[in-house]
Scaffold this motif. Structure first.
Motif, PDB file in Angstrom:
ATOM      1  N   ARG A   1       0.624  -1.029  -0.236  1.00  0.00           N
ATOM      2  CA  ARG A   1      -0.037  -0.121  -0.145  1.00  0.00           C
ATOM      3  C   ARG A   1       0.923   1.303   0.063  1.00  0.00           C
ATOM      4  NH1 ARG A   1      -5.068  -1.935   0.803  1.00  0.00           N
ATOM      5  NH2 ARG A   1      -5.230  -3.796   1.849  1.00  0.00           N
ATOM      6  N   GLY A   2       0.011   2.427  -0.204  1.00  0.00           N
ATOM      7  CA  GLY A   2       0.860   3.848  -0.031  1.00  0.00           C
ATOM      8  C   GLY A   2       1.692   4.121  -1.183  1.00  0.00           C
ATOM      9  N   LEU A   3       1.558   3.418  -2.567  1.00  0.00           N
ATOM     10  CA  LEU A   3       2.137   3.573  -3.769  1.00  0.00           C
ATOM     11  C   LEU A   3       1.467   4.832  -4.290  1.00  0.00           C
ATOM     12  CD1 LEU A   3       2.894   0.139  -5.250  1.00  0.00           C
ATOM     13  CD2 LEU A   3       4.385   1.575  -3.823  1.00  0.00           C
ATOM     14  N   LYS A   4       2.378   5.596  -5.103  1.00  0.00           N
ATOM     15  CA  LYS A   4       1.779   6.899  -5.536  1.00  0.00           C
ATOM     16  C   LYS A   4       1.350   6.567  -7.272  1.00  0.00           C
ATOM     17  CE  LYS A   4       2.176   8.999  -1.665  1.00  0.00           C
ATOM     18  NZ  LYS A   4       0.838   9.182  -0.896  1.00  0.00           N
ATOM     19  N   ARG A   5       0.300   6.204  -7.268  1.00  0.00           N
ATOM     20  CA  ARG A   5      -0.239   5.918  -8.656  1.00  0.00           C
ATOM     21  C   ARG A   5       0.615   5.019  -9.559  1.00  0.00           C
ATOM     22  NH1 ARG A   5      -4.238   8.359 -11.540  1.00  0.00           N
ATOM     23  NH2 ARG A   5      -4.285   8.165 -13.884  1.00  0.00           N
ATOM     24  N   PRO A   6       0.578   3.795  -9.237  1.00  0.00           N
ATOM     25  CA  PRO A   6       1.272   2.716  -9.910  1.00  0.00           C
ATOM     26  C   PRO A   6       0.424   2.333 -11.030  1.00  0.00           C
ATOM     27  CG  PRO A   6       0.235   1.708  -7.768  1.00  0.00           C
ATOM     28  CD  PRO A   6       0.118   3.257  -7.908  1.00  0.00           C
ATOM     29  N   ASN A   7       0.833   2.284 -12.304  1.00  0.00           N
ATOM     30  CA  ASN A   7       0.096   2.144 -13.585  1.00  0.00           C
ATOM     31  C   ASN A   7       0.271   0.705 -13.669  1.00  0.00           C
ATOM     32  OD1 ASN A   7      -0.137   5.314 -14.315  1.00  0.00           O
ATOM     33  ND2 ASN A   7      -1.175   3.773 -15.917  1.00  0.00           N
ATOM     34  N   ASN A   8       1.568   0.124 -14.033  1.00  0.00           N
ATOM     35  CA  ASN A   8       1.646  -1.179 -14.731  1.00  0.00           C
ATOM     36  C   ASN A   8       2.657  -2.240 -13.786  1.00  0.00           C
ATOM     37  OD1 ASN A   8       0.135  -0.120 -16.736  1.00  0.00           O
ATOM     38  ND2 ASN A   8       1.337  -0.964 -18.434  1.00  0.00           N
ATOM     39  N   VAL A   9       2.673  -3.390 -13.925  1.00  0.00           N
ATOM     40  CA  VAL A   9       3.432  -4.134 -13.239  1.00  0.00           C
ATOM     41  C   VAL A   9       3.973  -5.205 -14.070  1.00  0.00           C
ATOM     42  CG1 VAL A   9       1.493  -5.553 -12.459  1.00  0.00           C
ATOM     43  CG2 VAL A   9       3.511  -5.630 -10.862  1.00  0.00           C
ATOM     44  N   ASP A  10       5.003  -5.962 -13.704  1.00  0.00           N
ATOM     45  CA  ASP A  10       5.599  -6.897 -14.339  1.00  0.00           C
ATOM     46  C   ASP A  10       6.270  -7.806 -13.263  1.00  0.00           C
ATOM     47  OD1 ASP A  10       6.255  -8.718 -16.330  1.00  0.00           O
ATOM     48  OD2 ASP A  10       7.417  -7.764 -17.579  1.00  0.00           O
ATOM     49  N   VAL A  11       6.512  -9.145 -13.516  1.00  0.00           N
ATOM     50  CA  VAL A  11       7.440  -9.845 -12.621  1.00  0.00           C
ATOM     51  C   VAL A  11       8.559 -10.651 -13.253  1.00  0.00           C
ATOM     52  CG1 VAL A  11       5.409 -10.403 -11.205  1.00  0.00           C
ATOM     53  CG2 VAL A  11       5.931 -11.893 -13.031  1.00  0.00           C
ATOM     54  N   GLY A  12       9.450 -10.882 -12.825  1.00  0.00           N
ATOM     55  CA  GLY A  12      10.849 -11.519 -13.090  1.00  0.00           C
ATOM     56  C   GLY A  12      11.148 -12.640 -12.078  1.00  0.00           C
ATOM     57  N   TYR A  13      12.359 -13.489 -12.428  1.00  0.00           N
ATOM     58  CA  TYR A  13      12.870 -14.652 -11.715  1.00  0.00           C
ATOM     59  C   TYR A  13      14.203 -14.514 -11.496  1.00  0.00           C
ATOM     60  CZ  TYR A  13       8.131 -16.221 -12.953  1.00  0.00           C
ATOM     61  OH  TYR A  13       6.980 -16.295 -13.093  1.00  0.00           O
ATOM     62  N   ASP A  14      14.708 -15.224 -10.365  1.00  0.00           N
ATOM     63  CA  ASP A  14      16.005 -15.357 -10.138  1.00  0.00           C
ATOM     64  C   ASP A  14      16.975 -14.091 -10.347  1.00  0.00           C
ATOM     65  OD1 ASP A  14      15.544 -18.200  -9.774  1.00  0.00           O
ATOM     66  OD2 ASP A  14      15.600 -18.471 -11.778  1.00  0.00           O
ATOM     67  N   LEU A  15      16.673 -13.097  -9.949  1.00  0.00           N
ATOM     68  CA  LEU A  15      17.556 -11.756  -9.732  1.00  0.00           C
ATOM     69  C   LEU A  15      18.756 -12.073  -8.512  1.00  0.00           C
ATOM     70  CD1 LEU A  15      17.939  -9.072 -10.828  1.00  0.00           C
ATOM     71  CD2 LEU A  15      16.352  -8.380  -8.989  1.00  0.00           C
ATOM     72  N   VAL A  16      19.719 -11.853  -9.245  1.00  0.00           N
ATOM     73  CA  VAL A  16      20.984 -12.163  -8.208  1.00  0.00           C
ATOM     74  C   VAL A  16      21.136 -10.903  -7.412  1.00  0.00           C
ATOM     75  CG1 VAL A  16      23.488 -12.606  -8.230  1.00  0.00           C
ATOM     76  CG2 VAL A  16      21.926 -13.846 -10.066  1.00  0.00           C
ATOM     77  N   LEU A  17      21.226 -11.055  -5.993  1.00  0.00           N
ATOM     78  CA  LEU A  17      21.348 -10.240  -4.985  1.00  0.00           C
ATOM     79  C   LEU A  17      22.446 -10.596  -4.043  1.00  0.00           C
ATOM     80  CD1 LEU A  17      18.000  -8.780  -4.024  1.00  0.00           C
ATOM     81  CD2 LEU A  17      19.710  -7.484  -5.772  1.00  0.00           C
ATOM     82  N   GLY A  18      23.717 -10.483  -4.153  1.00  0.00           N
ATOM     83  CA  GLY A  18      24.757 -11.004  -3.519  1.00  0.00           C
ATOM     84  C   GLY A  18      24.925 -12.505  -3.736  1.00  0.00           C
TER      85      GLY A  18
END
Length: 335
Positions: free
Chosen positions: A69-86
């Motif tokens: 919640r609390g997002l300022k007018r989010p229009n579109n969304v997409d999803v991804g997989y296996d993003l490397v973080l450390g």
């Protein structure tokens, strides 16, 4: 062979309709739970100055504890997989806050922020409307799994309307967004919101509203040549949400919302033998959605209800509607 729109065609009913969001539904994405596809999720935007990302199960029920919640007018969304973080990899969702010009990134399925508060988009643009974030799509390059975000805005120049960012971790494992190119034509007639990427074939498509669907290479290293402009006739008004249904050997279908006609126009994903970038209309289907802005589709079996995948379309009544792809594609799947 192209088909004309038949205004007397029957209206296809959804299998189910989700619970309603608070303000204004706009765009969905489907996250596949690879361990148990029956526990896959639909993430949908509530496009409002007090907006949100809503998370639904395959029965259309909201997970209250997962709603961002609390997002300022989010229009579109997409999803991804296996993003490397450390040392870790995460599945994730991206959206753009139109009123702050910030890209937001959340881990999936827990929906926790992993962006340090967000990344500014379209920096250096002086006109405010040139930073009003709208369309968004992810591209994950098969060769090296590198992840990119392609971002659109309310309006912009006739060339370089879309900006593409590499989404990657720094040496400390903190996520960063780095601009890698500006590309894409814009007619100036209305706006560009719907963007989708064909990860396997490496193309990005976007709706230049009231004009047509434009096609480019998704890989920035392959250049900025426009490969196609199709769907230029027959739409009642706006070209809107685009989704890609994949079948074997690079075949499949591109579904585009004819928003004001409450229908979707279906084009071949693979083009024609003599021209892979020729996408001629195959079929028009009328759905129960009201002025659908956004949609998403998968061909992966999810459960006994959605054995050939799931098509999700936004409806202008604060809901998202779930369909079986075979109910839309019908005889096209038998060819």
């Amino acid at each position: 062979m192209a088909m004309a729109c038949n205004n007397q065609q029957p209206t296809i009913k959804p299998i189910l309709v989700t619970e309603a969001v608070k303000h204004d539904s706009d765009d969905p994405a489907i996250w596949i739970n690879r361990q148990d596809p029956s526990k896959s999720l639909v993430i949908g935007t509530d496009k409002h100055e007090d907006g949100a990302l809503y998370v639904f199960d395959l029965q259309g029920r909201i997970f209250p504890e997962k709603v961002v919640r609390g997002l300022k007018r989010p229009n579109n969304v997409d999803v991804g997989y296996d993003l490397v973080l450390g040392k870790d990899t995460v599945d994730f969702a991206v959206t753009g806050e139109r009123l702050t010009s910030m890209l937001r990134v959340y881990s999936v399925p827990d929906m926790k922020p992993i962006d340090g508060g967000g990344f500014p988009m379209f920096e250096g643009e002086t006109a405010p409307e040139h930073r009003d974030l709208m369309g968004i799509a992810l591209y994950q390059r098969p060769a090296d799994k590198k992840t990119f975000v392609i971002m659109g805005r309310k309006t912009g120049p006739s060339q370089g309307y879309l900006w593409q960012y590499a989404l990657e971790a720094d040496s400390l494992g903190q996520l960063q967004a780095r601009l890698v190119r500006k590309f894409g034509k814009f007619s100036g007639v209305k706006e560009i919101e719907a963007i989708v990427v064909d990860h396997e074939l490496g193309y990005v498509y976007y709706s230049d509203e009231n004009v047509g669907i434009r096609k480019y290479y998704a890989d920035p290293e392959k250049g900025n040549e426009e490969l196609a402009l199709f769907g230029t006739e027959g739409f009642a008004d706006d070209h809107e949400g685009i989704s890609i249904y994949t079948t074997e050997n690079g075949r499949g279908f591109i579904l585009v919302s004819d928003q004001q006609a409450n229908s979707f126009r279906i084009f071949p994903r693979e083009g024609e033998a003599q021209d892979p970038h020729s996408h001629q209309l195959l079929k028009v289907v009328r759905l129960s959605t009201k002025e659908s802005d956004g949609s998403e589709i998968t061909s992966l079996p999810l459960n006994d209800m959605f054995k050939k995948g799931l098509f999700v379309a936004m409806s202008d009544d604060r809901t998202f509607q779930y369909y079986r792809p075979e109910d839309l594609l019908d005889s096209l799947l038998k060819k």
